[in-house]
Design an enzyme around this catalytic site. Structure first.
Site, short mmCIF file in Angstrom:
data_model
loop_
_atom_site.label_atom_id
_atom_site.label_comp_id
_atom_site.label_asym_id
_atom_site.label_seq_id
_atom_site.Cartn_x
_atom_site.Cartn_y
_atom_site.Cartn_z
N LEU A 1 5.83 1.43 4.96
CA LEU A 1 7.05 2.14 4.23
C LEU A 1 7.95 3.34 4.73
CD1 LEU A 1 5.85 1.45 0.55
CD2 LEU A 1 7.55 0.01 2.12
N HIS B 1 -5.43 1.48 7.03
CA HIS B 1 -4.09 1.82 7.17
C HIS B 1 -3.72 3.11 6.32
CE1 HIS B 1 0.59 1.35 7.94
NE2 HIS B 1 0.78 2.17 6.87
N GLU B 2 -4.16 2.84 5.01
CA GLU B 2 -3.77 3.85 3.98
C GLU B 2 -4.81 5.04 4.17
OE1 GLU B 2 -1.27 3.59 2.44
OE2 GLU B 2 -0.87 1.65 3.06
N GLN C 1 2.88 9.87 1.51
CA GLN C 1 4.20 9.15 1.70
C GLN C 1 5.20 9.55 0.45
OE1 GLN C 1 2.31 4.99 2.24
NE2 GLN C 1 4.10 5.00 3.62
N GLY D 1 0.74 -1.16 0.20
CA GLY D 1 -0.27 0.11 -0.08
C GLY D 1 0.89 1.07 0.15
N HIS E 1 -3.11 7.34 6.53
CA HIS E 1 -2.25 8.16 5.81
C HIS E 1 -3.05 9.56 5.43
CE1 HIS E 1 1.72 6.13 6.06
NE2 HIS E 1 1.00 5.23 5.86
NI NI Z 1 2.06 3.22 5.69
#
Ligand code: NI
Length: 176
Positions: free
Chosen positions: A100, A141-142, A57, A52, A145
């Site tokens: 990441l 999770h995404e 990011q 993902g 973000h």
């Molecule tokens: Ni992440």
């Protein structure tokens, strides 16, 4: 026919880059540039060995994320979520999670076991996607973000302190 240009591989920023703590702004233009960006995000995610990747990011404060929980094995698992919203959640699961933007950090995080999300695709059309287990975790999770939230914001204060200490140590050693 235009020559196919090589896709740009974007660098994934690490915690504590401030862009990771900033909520993304909605995507409003669904054009060819967006399609290219989505393709670049998939490639950048694969290069980084992730399942993902959210736009913040790669230093883009926008509500856009890509997911592929099968990591290229099943084309149907390639998801593009633009301006996603959680519609409904059920149950709970506690599993180890990574990111990441937090390399080498893994912690158990409680998430919903099942989630329904609505989002727009690259053409701006709304669709719904449901996921359980790993996909539910990836979706949540995404979307976090896109709201400036990292998984370490969802663990206990004590565990977070230990994680931050580990990061500071790695920074000191030039490993972060
Ligand atoms: Ni992440």
């Amino acid at each position: 026919m235009a020559t196919k240009e090589a896709l740009k591989i974007h660098e994934v920023v690490k915690y504590p880059d401030p862009v990771l703590a900033r909520p993304g702004v909605p995507v409003t233009v669904f054009d060819a540039a967006l399609k290219t960006l989505v393709a670049e995000m998939f490639e950048s995610m694969y290069v980084a060995q992730g399942i993902g990747l959210a736009a913040p990011q790669i230093s883009l404060s926008q509500r856009l994320t890509v997911i592929d929980v099968s990591f290229k094995k099943n084309p149907k698992d390639r998801l593009v979520l633009i301006n996603p919203e959680i519609v409904e959640t059920r149950g709970k699961q506690v599993e180890e999670e990574g990111c990441l933007s937090l390399p080498d950090i893994r912690e158990k995080v409680q998430r919903a076991a099942w989630v329904k999300v609505k989002a727009q695709n690259e053409r701006g059309e709304w669709f719904e996607v449901e996921g359980e287990e790993l996909l539910a975790r990836a979706l949540l999770h995404e979307i976090d973000h896109l709201n400036g939230v990292l998984f370490i914001d969802r663990i206990s204060r004590l565990k977070r302190e230990l994680v931050l200490r580990k990061i500071r140590k790695m920074q000191k050693n030039g490993e972060w």
